[in-house]
Structures are given as structure tokens and as C-alpha cells.
Write an enzyme that holds these catalytic residues in place. Structure first.
Site, mmCIF file in Angstrom:
data_model
loop_
_atom_site.group_PDB
_atom_site.id
_atom_site.type_symbol
_atom_site.label_atom_id
_atom_site.label_comp_id
_atom_site.label_asym_id
_atom_site.label_seq_id
_atom_site.Cartn_x
_atom_site.Cartn_y
_atom_site.Cartn_z
ATOM 1 N N TYR A 29 -5.695 15.446 -7.697
ATOM 2 C CA TYR A 29 -4.916 14.536 -8.543
ATOM 3 C C TYR A 29 -3.844 15.328 -9.302
ATOM 4 C CZ TYR A 29 -3.836 11.362 -12.428
ATOM 5 O OH TYR A 29 -3.183 10.583 -13.357
ATOM 6 N N ASP B 168 0.876 -1.174 0.000
ATOM 7 C CA ASP B 168 0.000 0.000 0.000
ATOM 8 C C ASP B 168 0.911 1.221 0.000
ATOM 9 O OD1 ASP B 168 -1.599 2.158 0.632
ATOM 10 O OD2 ASP B 168 -2.691 1.149 2.246
ATOM 11 N N LYS C 12 0.310 15.109 -9.023
ATOM 12 C CA LYS C 12 1.169 14.747 -10.156
ATOM 13 C C LYS C 12 2.214 15.835 -10.417
ATOM 14 C CE LYS C 12 -0.453 10.737 -10.941
ATOM 15 N NZ LYS C 12 0.388 9.548 -10.973
ATOM 16 N N SER D 236 1.796 12.792 -14.867
ATOM 17 C CA SER D 236 0.629 12.889 -15.738
ATOM 18 C C SER D 236 0.634 14.247 -16.429
ATOM 19 C CB SER D 236 -0.655 12.746 -14.913
ATOM 20 O OG SER D 236 -1.782 13.028 -15.723
HETATM 21 N N1 LIG Z 1 -4.506 5.753 -17.550
HETATM 22 C C1 LIG Z 1 -4.078 6.902 -18.047
HETATM 23 O O1 LIG Z 1 -4.464 7.334 -19.114
HETATM 24 C C2 LIG Z 1 -3.074 7.696 -17.264
HETATM 25 C C3 LIG Z 1 -2.724 8.977 -17.720
HETATM 26 C C4 LIG Z 1 -1.779 9.691 -17.019
HETATM 27 C C5 LIG Z 1 -1.183 9.150 -15.912
HETATM 28 N N2 LIG Z 1 -1.544 7.912 -15.497
HETATM 29 C C6 LIG Z 1 -0.897 7.374 -14.301
HETATM 30 O O2 LIG Z 1 -0.511 6.028 -14.521
HETATM 31 C C7 LIG Z 1 -0.642 5.293 -13.304
HETATM 32 C C8 LIG Z 1 -1.539 4.087 -13.499
HETATM 33 O O3 LIG Z 1 -2.792 4.520 -13.965
HETATM 34 P P1 LIG Z 1 -3.986 3.500 -14.205
HETATM 35 O O4 LIG Z 1 -4.876 4.128 -15.211
HETATM 36 O O5 LIG Z 1 -3.455 2.150 -14.471
HETATM 37 O O6 LIG Z 1 -4.688 3.525 -12.758
HETATM 38 P P2 LIG Z 1 -5.764 2.489 -12.161
HETATM 39 O O7 LIG Z 1 -6.555 3.291 -11.186
HETATM 40 O O8 LIG Z 1 -6.487 1.789 -13.255
HETATM 41 O O9 LIG Z 1 -4.880 1.395 -11.409
HETATM 42 C C9 LIG Z 1 -4.223 1.715 -10.247
HETATM 43 C C10 LIG Z 1 -3.690 0.438 -9.569
HETATM 44 O O10 LIG Z 1 -3.139 0.877 -8.336
HETATM 45 C C11 LIG Z 1 -3.679 0.118 -7.275
HETATM 46 N N3 LIG Z 1 -3.773 0.968 -6.087
HETATM 47 C C12 LIG Z 1 -4.718 1.876 -5.757
HETATM 48 N N4 LIG Z 1 -4.435 2.421 -4.564
HETATM 49 C C13 LIG Z 1 -3.265 1.864 -4.146
HETATM 50 C C14 LIG Z 1 -2.460 2.005 -2.993
HETATM 51 N N5 LIG Z 1 -2.794 2.845 -1.984
HETATM 52 N N6 LIG Z 1 -1.313 1.286 -2.900
HETATM 53 C C15 LIG Z 1 -0.964 0.423 -3.885
HETATM 54 N N7 LIG Z 1 -1.707 0.209 -4.985
HETATM 55 C C16 LIG Z 1 -2.848 0.933 -5.115
HETATM 56 C C17 LIG Z 1 -5.029 -0.373 -7.739
HETATM 57 O O11 LIG Z 1 -5.403 -1.565 -7.050
HETATM 58 C C18 LIG Z 1 -4.770 -0.600 -9.236
HETATM 59 O O12 LIG Z 1 -4.281 -1.906 -9.478
HETATM 60 C C19 LIG Z 1 -1.168 6.289 -12.271
HETATM 61 O O13 LIG Z 1 -0.077 6.856 -11.576
HETATM 62 C C20 LIG Z 1 -1.838 7.330 -13.110
HETATM 63 O O14 LIG Z 1 -1.891 8.592 -12.456
HETATM 64 C C21 LIG Z 1 -2.479 7.164 -16.139
#
Ligand SMILES: NC(=O)c1ccc[n+]([C@@H]2O[C@H](COP(=O)([O-])OP(=O)(O)OC[C@H]3O[C@@H](n4cnc5c(N)ncnc54)[C@H](O)[C@@H]3O)[C@@H](O)[C@H]2O)c1
Length: 253
Positions: free
Chosen positions: A159, A66, A163, A145
Site C-alpha cells: 500500500y 473498476d 501511494k 497517503s
Molecule cells: N481513510 C483514510 O484515513 C485515508 C488516509 C490516507 C489515504 N486515504 C486514501 O483515500 C482513498 C479512499 O480511502 P477510504 O478510506 O475511503 O477507502 P475504502 O476502502 O473505505 O473505500 C474504497 C472504495 O473504493 C472502492 N473500490 C475498491 N476497489 C476498487 C476498484 N478496483 N475499482 C473501483 N473501486 C474500488 C470500494 O468499493 C470503496 O467504495 C484511498 O485512496 C486511500 O488510500 C485514506
């Protein structure tokens, strides 16, 4: 000590590896030859991918981590070092993504998101950074992000601010750890083709989103994950403190 030998299997810890981009980046690292520790707050959810990558649990294993608990980073680091001798790569991927109008975000919610996202990255960089610095080698990749650069559109101020903080922490840790053979970089994607983006943006609003993106489409997470794997390699030693933009032209420097 120092740069790993070519025949040594390197170990990468990925946070939030059970789903979304964390799963994609874990796959890419495994394909690139890394042993991957798939850590997540929900460890059980990471099991299917770990079994798919390596049923023998030698090059892909799960861990409960976590990101709001620094002691979890320490436990996963210690257990990994006890089993395989070292860790070479940390991908600070996990984040809490929330969307809300700025005037409606409570101070509690703001602090919760900041603590998880920026606080988690800080703890990861500090705890793994110490191990890397002692060994004279390491690679840290932090998930930032586009929201951290332009304030965000589909996501909330908490958020976006978290970031932005991750981008700043990257530079501070990069400067601190550069003389010890450790690089630290930020990945800053705009919307990628991931479940989280589809959950935030309903299908009927997708054409509106796409019409605002200069290249006309959202990002391919596999491509971004390959860049993470490149930055995780020993030959990426000249790249540190950088922010890698993947945003279809939505934000230009
Ligand atoms: N998806 C996008 O388009 C996008 C764009 C910009 C940045 N990001 C960044 O990429 C990363 C992943 O994004 P995503 O879309 O896969 O997110 P998501 O929300 O789909 O997945 C997040 C994962 O993190 C886990 N999680 C949540 N809280 C947690 C905690 N306290 N400790 C450990 N694990 C935890 C969840 O169980 C999940 O498996 C993030 O940092 C997000 O900000 C994503």
C-alpha cells in the site's frame, strides 16, 4: 474549449465513490456545484448517495468503474461526454488498502496492490488527461497517503509503495499536462475519521495511535474533501504537481 464558463455545470468523475472518503468528496463536489459521476467497482453501493444528492439523476449519477480495468475509465469517460459534452475533473480516489508485515507480503499480493492503486491512477491520469488536454482544461486530484511519504505504520509495504508511486505519477502528469491547462495534484492524508481507519485500528488501539499524533486527533474527511473541491475549481490553475499534507504533524517537510 479552455476554462469553463462561469454558468457552465462542470462534471467530476470520482472513483471509489460508494463509501468512505470517496462518498465524502463526492458530496463536497456536488455541494460546490459540480455534476458528480459516482463510480465504483460496486456501482449499486453508490446508488443511495446518488439518489440522496439528486433523485432526478441529472447532477449525480452512478457508474461501474473498476480501476484495474483501463477500458472502464474509457467507457465512463465516453458515456459522460456523450451525455453532457465534456468532463472537467477526475478524482482518483479508489484504492485497495491492505495491512501486513513486509516480510509476509507475497510477490503476488504486492503486484495486485501496486497494479490496482498505482496502475489505476496511471490509467485514469492518461485516459482522462488526453480528454482534458484536447479541450485545454482539466483538474486531476490523486489520493496519495502519508504512507507514501513515511512508509506507513498501520498499512502494508505494498500500500505504502503504491501511494509513493502515485505521488511520483502526479508530478510526471502535472509536468506533461501543465501547458494544456490541466493541473494534477496529490492529497496525502494521515489517518482520517473514516470507516477504513476504524476497521484497521481496533478501538482499544486508538488511544495509542492518537498519542503519537502531535495534534492529538485524527483527520476530518470533510475538511480534506473541501480542499479537493478547491483544487477542482477553475481558479486553482496555479497549483500543480503539488502534494497536500493533512497529517496532524505526523510528518513534516
Ligand atoms: N481513510 C483514510 O484515513 C485515508 C488516509 C490516507 C489515504 N486515504 C486514501 O483515500 C482513498 C479512499 O480511502 P477510504 O478510506 O475511503 O477507502 P475504502 O476502502 O473505505 O473505500 C474504497 C472504495 O473504493 C472502492 N473500490 C475498491 N476497489 C476498487 C476498484 N478496483 N475499482 C473501483 N473501486 C474500488 C470500494 O468499493 C470503496 O467504495 C484511498 O485512496 C486511500 O488510500 C485514506
Amino acid at each position: 474549449m479552455g476554462v469553463p464558463l462561469p454558468d457552465q455545470i462542470q462534471t467530476a468523475v470520482v472513483t471509489g465513490a460508494a463509501s468512505g472518503f470517496g462518498a465524502v468528496v463526492s458530496r463536497a463536489l456536488h455541494k460546490a456545484g459540480f455534476r458528480v459521476i459516482l463510480s465504483d467497482i460496486d456501482e449499486a453501493a453508490a446508488n443511495p448517495l446518488a439518489e440522496e444528492l439528486d433523485l432526478a439523476s441529472e447532477t449525480a449519477v452512478t457508474a461501474e468503474l473498476d480501476i484495474t480495468k483501463p477500458e472502464d475509465f474509457k467507457r465512463v469517460l465516453d458515456k459522460t461526454v456523450a451525455r453532457w459534452g465534456s468532463v472537467e475533473v477526475l478524482v482518483n480516489n479508489a484504492a485497495v488498502t491492505q495491512a501486513a508485515p513486509v516480510m509476509e507480503i507475497s510477490p503476488e499480493d504486492f503486484n495486485t496492490v501496486l497494479t490496482a492503486n498505482a496502475g489505476g491512477t496511471f490509467a485514469g491520469c492518461q485516459i482522462f488527461g488526453r480528454h482534458f488536454a484536447e479541450r485545454g482544461y482539466g483538474r486531476i486530484i490523486n489520493m496519495g497517503s502519508l504512507a507514501g511519504q513515511n512508509g506507513g505504520t498501520a498499512t502494508g509495504a505494498h500500500y505504502a509503495a503504491s501511494k509513493g508511486a502515485i505521488g511520483t505519477l502526479t508530478k510526471i502528469f502535472a509536468r506533461e499536462l501543465a501547458p494544456r491547462g490541466v493541473t494534477v495534484n496529490t492529497i496525502a492524508p494521515g489517518p482520517m475519521d473514516t470507516p477504513m481507519v476504524h476497521a484497521l485500528i481496533p478501538e482499544e488501539k486508538m488511544p495509542g495511535l492518537l498519542s503519537n499524533i502531535p495534534v492529538g486527533h485524527i483527520g476530518d474527511p470533510d475538511f480534506v474533501a473541501e480542499m479537493v473541491a478547491r483544487l477542482a475549481g477553475p481558479d486553482a490553475g496555479y497549483v500543480t504537481g503539488a502534494c497536500w499534507d493533512f497529517n496532524g504533524g505526523l510528518w513534516m517537510r
